[in-house]
Design a protein around this motif. Structure first.
Motif, PDB file in Angstrom:
ATOM      1  N   VAL A 241       0.840  -1.203   0.000  1.00 31.18           N
ATOM      2  CA  VAL A 241       0.000   0.000   0.000  1.00 31.18           C
ATOM      3  C   VAL A 241       0.874   1.251   0.000  1.00 31.18           C
ATOM      4  O   VAL A 241       2.019   1.241   0.456  1.00 31.18           O
ATOM      5  N   ALA A 242       0.315   2.339  -0.514  1.00 35.44           N
ATOM      6  CA  ALA A 242       1.033   3.606  -0.643  1.00 35.44           C
ATOM      7  C   ALA A 242       0.946   4.414   0.646  1.00 35.44           C
ATOM      8  O   ALA A 242      -0.145   4.592   1.204  1.00 35.44           O
ATOM      9  N   LEU A 243       2.077   4.917   1.103  1.00 37.65           N
ATOM     10  CA  LEU A 243       2.135   5.661   2.361  1.00 37.65           C
ATOM     11  C   LEU A 243       1.153   6.827   2.441  1.00 37.65           C
ATOM     12  O   LEU A 243       0.469   6.973   3.463  1.00 37.65           O
ATOM     13  N   PRO A 244       1.044   7.703   1.429  1.00 35.11           N
ATOM     14  CA  PRO A 244       0.147   8.854   1.609  1.00 35.11           C
ATOM     15  C   PRO A 244      -1.310   8.464   1.821  1.00 35.11           C
ATOM     16  O   PRO A 244      -2.044   9.156   2.542  1.00 35.11           O
ATOM     17  N   THR A 245      -1.746   7.347   1.233  1.00 40.89           N
ATOM     18  CA  THR A 245      -3.126   6.921   1.456  1.00 40.89           C
ATOM     19  C   THR A 245      -3.318   6.443   2.889  1.00 40.89           C
ATOM     20  O   THR A 245      -4.375   6.663   3.493  1.00 40.89           O
ATOM     21  N   VAL A 246      -2.289   5.800   3.451  1.00 44.45           N
ATOM     22  CA  VAL A 246      -2.366   5.350   4.841  1.00 44.45           C
ATOM     23  C   VAL A 246      -2.429   6.555   5.780  1.00 44.45           C
ATOM     24  O   VAL A 246      -3.240   6.594   6.715  1.00 44.45           O
ATOM     25  N   LEU A 247      -1.584   7.550   5.530  1.00 41.23           N
ATOM     26  CA  LEU A 247      -1.589   8.751   6.374  1.00 41.23           C
ATOM     27  C   LEU A 247      -2.920   9.496   6.269  1.00 41.23           C
ATOM     28  O   LEU A 247      -3.457   9.979   7.273  1.00 41.23           O
ATOM     29  N   ALA A 248      -3.454   9.582   5.053  1.00 43.72           N
ATOM     30  CA  ALA A 248      -4.746  10.255   4.879  1.00 43.72           C
ATOM     31  C   ALA A 248      -5.856   9.488   5.583  1.00 43.72           C
ATOM     32  O   ALA A 248      -6.738  10.090   6.219  1.00 43.72           O
TER      33      ALA A 248
END
Length: 317
Positions: free
Chosen positions: A135-142
């Motif tokens: 999974v992509a980090l920015p989607t996890v942070l969002a």
């Protein structure tokens, strides 16, 4: 010099890195793998350009229960540019898959678009690792509810662009490996505050390379021309800066064009500026397994790599 220490979940070694000198000391650990259900994978560019941010992001994810380990290993993509690269990369990916299986990894949170693409391709090639989610980090942070603070972002950009913070606008450069899925594009835009962003003509699937791949392939002049074109497009939509979701893109666009400043979104999110002008052209810290390092050193390649011991499958520690 600040010291940052990480226990690598895929190798069992402890890596102590000095910053900004990027000197690493690798201490052997247990030969038995430790179970790591969800792994943070920052990637080489992030480690080299923003090591303090690596620690900050890892702490954010670990504190939120989204990861329970980290690996500083390379994803293997850069090995394709080394002599006999396909063979060396295939051998490295075999060891990487073995390491993920030994640690019983079920999910990888990757900070780099290139790593996401490379890891998915490598994991899909083996039935043991095909079910592992990347999974992509920015989607996890969002998804965790994080958002870039509007005032802090405007202030950071305004200082470099010599503008009133109220006049600041940014545009986004979407990286090549994210064109098919748009995960980093979506995640980055979700993190940006309302009213801060303007779009250029070439975004998402229409985006074109920043020039970093061409530079890696030994074509620096063409690479620089690509970067300069991005600066001109930003200026055309009256953007004060370019924001990226890729550390390699941020570096390339910073050193190869001067029309507008460039920021990685994590700089804005954590309010910490990377010294891009002081970053070395070739990264110092790329970690491979011992066997892969030996293969690379025997080919006469020009890039620097360091070794981390591979784990063998066994009982949970």
């Amino acid at each position: 010099m600040e010291q940052y220490q990480f226990e690598d979940a895929l190798t069992g070694t402890t890596v102590t890195c000095g910053f900004p000198q990027l000197e690493a000391v690798v201490t052997p650990g247990s030969d038995e793998p430790r179970r790591c259900t969800s792994l943070f994978f920052p990637g080489c560019s992030f480690i080299n350009y923003g090591l303090p941010l690596v620690q900050a992001v890892y702490s954010t994810l670990a504190d939120a229960g989204r990861v329970d380990g980290i690996s500083l290993l390379c994803c293997g993509k850069i090995l394709s540019y080394e002599p006999d690269g396909d063979t060396v990369r295939a051998s490295f990916e075999d060891q990487l898959r073995d390491g993920l299986v030994a640690a019983q990894v079920e999910r990888v949170v990757a900070a780099c678009p290139n790593c996401v693409m490379a890891l998915r391709a490598a994991l899909a090639a083996d039935e043991r690792t095909a079910p592992i989610e990347v999974v992509a980090l920015p989607t996890v942070l969002a998804d965790l509810g994080y958002r870039i603070d509007d005032e802090a972002a405007r202030g950071m950009v305004a200082r470099e662009a010599a503008l009133d913070p109220a006049d600041v606008k940014v545009c986004v450069h979407d990286s090549c490996p994210d064109r098919d899925t748009g995960e980093f594009a979506d995640g980055l835009r979700a993190l940006l505050p309302d009213g801060l962003m303007v779009e250029t003509d070439h975004i998402r699937k229409r985006s074109y390379c920043c020039g970093s791949l061409l530079r890696a392939a030994g074509k620096p002049f063409v690479a620089d021309a690509m970067a300069q074109r991005h600066g001109e497009e930003a200026q055309a939509v009256e953007a004060s800066a370019i924001v990226t979701a890729c550390m390699s893109c941020s570096f390339q666009l910073t050193v190869s064009q001067s029309t507008v400043p460039v920021f990685h979104y994590l700089e804005l999110l954590y309010d910490w500026r990377i010294n891009w002008e002081g970053a070395d052209l070739y990264m110092k810290l790329r970690f491979l397994f011992d066997d892969a390092l030996g293969a690379v050193e025997g080919t006469g390649g020009s890039r620097a790599f360091a070794a981390l011991d591979a784990l063998t499958a066994g009982e949970d520690s």
